[in-house]
Design an enzyme around this catalytic site. Sequence first.
Site, PDB file in Angstrom:
ATOM      1  N   ASP A  17     -39.138 -29.800   9.959  1.00  0.00           N
ATOM      2  CA  ASP A  17     -38.464 -28.735  11.175  1.00  0.00           C
ATOM      3  C   ASP A  17     -37.198 -29.158  11.323  1.00  0.00           C
ATOM      4  OD1 ASP A  17     -38.243 -27.288  13.232  1.00  0.00           O
ATOM      5  OD2 ASP A  17     -40.132 -27.970  14.375  1.00  0.00           O
ATOM      6  N   PHE A  18     -36.363 -28.419  11.173  1.00  0.00           N
ATOM      7  CA  PHE A  18     -34.903 -28.819  11.331  1.00  0.00           C
ATOM      8  C   PHE A  18     -34.524 -28.931  13.027  1.00  0.00           C
ATOM      9  CE2 PHE A  18     -33.909 -24.425   9.539  1.00  0.00           C
ATOM     10  CZ  PHE A  18     -34.080 -23.757  10.761  1.00  0.00           C
TER      11      PHE A  18
ATOM     12  N   HIS B 264     -27.306 -17.818  12.107  1.00  0.00           N
ATOM     13  CA  HIS B 264     -27.500 -16.554  12.705  1.00  0.00           C
ATOM     14  C   HIS B 264     -28.957 -16.109  13.032  1.00  0.00           C
ATOM     15  CE1 HIS B 264     -28.401 -14.049   8.792  1.00  0.00           C
ATOM     16  NE2 HIS B 264     -28.854 -15.271   8.585  1.00  0.00           N
TER      17      HIS B 264
END
Length: 349
Positions: free
Chosen positions: A241-242, A259
């Site tokens: 999980d970044f 984005h």
Amino acid sequence: MTDRTPDTADAAHDPAADAAAVLDLVTGGVVAQTLRALAELRIADHLAGGALSAEEVAERVGSHPRTTYRLMRAAASLGVLTHEGDRRFGLTGRGRLLRTDLPGSLHSLVLVQTSNAHWQVWKHFPEAVRSGSSQATKALGADVFEYYARPENAEEAALFARSMGDMSALVTKEAVAAIDAADVSTIVDVGGADGQFVLALMEANPLPRGQVLDLPHAVEGARREAGKRGLSDRFSAVAGDFFTEVPPADLYLLKTILHDWDDDQCATILRNCRSAVTEGGRAVVVEMLIGELGEPDLVTRADMGMLSITNGEERDLDEFDALFAATGWRRSKTYPVGGGYVGLELVAS
């Protein structure tokens, strides 16, 4: 009531032309579903060898001859097919992008953009504008990434991953040529799906080790792609999980990642990369940029998609620079990478 005298601009309006223009705009959904039918039936694949009649195509794909002709006629009016006479149709340059066997194909992207997940969420778009956030959870019972992670949506998730890989093909060649990775030891493709970007950089540079960090349902595709390219010995794919942490690296790749998220979430991703980057390391952000206000701009339409489907947004260069400055990065280079995208190269500030 105040009387209003039409100004010069009002007087110059042509109501019939304006109505025609609005009707053209409002049938955008018809255009999208026309492309979806072409993609579902793989008509571009069948036309790859040359022009065919609608009846020949219908026989090959198992569709109704008359409605197949009507579909192909509509596609010709959109510039996707050519009409060669005698009810025979061929491919234009646009139509070739719907083939499944070409680098840079948009076949999967067309299917994703008109898939159940996207189409269901768009029904709630006015509420997204009112509330300031995506209504994906209302439509799907989860945000779009959680939706893709569900086992019952595995086929749709795989289609999304393929579409992201295909989009990579539009920018990878020029991006790889622009990025100096000769002295890089470790490259991490953050949210890199099947790893097209990092693997292309590894092919161009024989020294770096590469890694994809993505959700559990995505990483197996990256491992398969590395195997196909003969790069498994210096490649790994890590489920993670970044928003929590990213692995240490000399170079981070964030292609069409920011984005998808709002400013606070983007700041978390960028800070995690900044905290983990090795001394002298860099990051490369690949995104589209919003242009001049009021000018025709595909990116502002993409921005509406971000509002509808995710809680992200497209940004202009000043907005990106503000994000970078707030998270310990400084933009050092900017270059086009094809497909309307730019590379924003960052160094630690």
